[in-house]
Design a protein around this motif. Sequence first.
Motif, short mmCIF file in Angstrom:
data_model
loop_
_atom_site.label_atom_id
_atom_site.label_comp_id
_atom_site.label_asym_id
_atom_site.label_seq_id
_atom_site.Cartn_x
_atom_site.Cartn_y
_atom_site.Cartn_z
N LYS A 131 81.83 31.89 39.46
CA LYS A 131 80.82 31.14 40.22
C LYS A 131 79.88 32.04 41.01
N LEU A 132 80.01 33.35 40.88
CA LEU A 132 79.17 34.28 41.63
C LEU A 132 78.22 35.00 40.70
N VAL A 133 76.97 35.09 41.14
CA VAL A 133 75.95 35.85 40.42
C VAL A 133 75.48 36.98 41.32
N TYR A 134 75.50 38.21 40.79
CA TYR A 134 75.07 39.38 41.56
C TYR A 134 73.65 39.78 41.13
N THR A 135 72.84 40.15 42.13
CA THR A 135 71.50 40.65 41.87
C THR A 135 71.40 42.06 42.45
N TYR A 136 71.14 43.05 41.58
CA TYR A 136 71.14 44.45 41.97
C TYR A 136 69.72 44.97 42.14
N ASP A 137 69.52 45.79 43.16
CA ASP A 137 68.30 46.58 43.29
C ASP A 137 68.39 47.77 42.33
N PRO A 138 67.31 48.54 42.14
CA PRO A 138 67.42 49.75 41.32
C PRO A 138 68.55 50.66 41.82
N ILE A 139 69.27 51.24 40.87
CA ILE A 139 70.47 52.03 41.18
C ILE A 139 70.13 53.51 41.00
N THR A 140 70.37 54.30 42.04
CA THR A 140 70.17 55.75 41.95
C THR A 140 71.45 56.42 41.47
N ILE A 141 71.28 57.44 40.62
CA ILE A 141 72.41 58.16 40.03
C ILE A 141 72.39 59.59 40.53
N SER A 142 73.54 60.06 40.98
CA SER A 142 73.68 61.45 41.40
C SER A 142 74.86 62.06 40.67
N LEU A 143 74.61 63.11 39.90
CA LEU A 143 75.65 63.80 39.15
C LEU A 143 75.91 65.15 39.80
N THR A 144 77.14 65.36 40.26
CA THR A 144 77.49 66.60 40.96
C THR A 144 78.81 67.14 40.43
N THR A 145 79.05 68.41 40.75
CA THR A 145 80.37 68.97 40.49
C THR A 145 81.32 68.50 41.60
N THR A 146 82.60 68.75 41.42
CA THR A 146 83.58 68.30 42.41
C THR A 146 83.45 69.04 43.74
N ASP A 147 82.81 70.21 43.74
CA ASP A 147 82.61 70.93 45.00
C ASP A 147 81.23 70.68 45.60
N GLY A 148 80.48 69.71 45.05
CA GLY A 148 79.23 69.26 45.67
C GLY A 148 77.96 69.86 45.12
N THR A 149 78.00 70.66 44.09
CA THR A 149 76.78 71.24 43.52
C THR A 149 76.04 70.19 42.71
N ASP A 150 74.76 70.00 43.00
CA ASP A 150 73.96 68.98 42.32
C ASP A 150 73.64 69.44 40.90
N VAL A 151 73.99 68.58 39.92
CA VAL A 151 73.74 68.88 38.51
C VAL A 151 72.50 68.17 38.01
N GLY A 152 72.27 66.93 38.43
CA GLY A 152 71.11 66.18 37.99
C GLY A 152 71.06 64.81 38.64
#
Length: 265
Positions: A131-152
């Motif tokens: 009975k629930l409908v979800y409406t999402y805003d644009p979703i940002t994606i962050s891909l990092t290593t486990t120690d926090g280095t940004d990959v893309g």
Amino acid sequence: MTDRVYPSSKQPPNGTDAAAKTTTTTSSAANPSFPATKAQRYGAARPPYRPQTKRHRRSCCCSCCLWTTIAILLLLLLVAIAGAIVYVLYRPHRPTFTVSSLKVSTLNITSSSKLVTNISLDVTAKNPNKKLVYTYDPITISLTTTDGTDVGDGSFSSFVHGTKNTTHLKAAITSSGSSGQELDEASAGKLKGALKSKSGLPLEIKLDTKVKAKMGALKTPKVGIRVVCQGIRVTAPTGKTATTASTSNAECKVDLRLKIWKWTL
């Protein structure tokens, strides 16, 4: 003929009158008498007047605090009752997200310690509610290593998630700079070593967005959610052939992100 004055037969002893006069004069000098003051003449025993202004103000403050506390408690009680009614009627559940596939076309570290990334990401989103409908805003994606280095970074478009619906989301993840993301020597060395290892480079995906729910005629305000997916390992591609990351052990966790003033919970 002149009258004769005879002395009294009883005369005080010599020095008695002088001593009495001297004693009276000394007592008067030691304890001088002054006229009575107004306080002595009018109600000298009456207690001084003490205004009750401070006590009255204090009682007013206590009453205001008491009624404010009661109002807050009643409001919380009403919110809890409304939440219980909504839960009984709709049985809401959080949506679930799964990493379907992650293909690496480019994951290279140049001689100038710049990371060049080109990755294709597929995510499956499921709405388990009836009975629930979800409406999402644009979703940002962050891909990092486990120690926090940004990959893309990348993004998914906004979408409406219907009841008992499964939606497939696709996005391209690339490095932040036009010619690649700059890395320090320590981070570049760690990435090169992990990419050459047999187990691969462990990665973490973070999805951030805002979502609102609709339950019949009832609509909720937008709240922030974060999806964190762990257990992903990738290896660098050889030549022009893309490599597929290992996602069999990947798990995604959905968390609400409530912002209160300066803090995000």
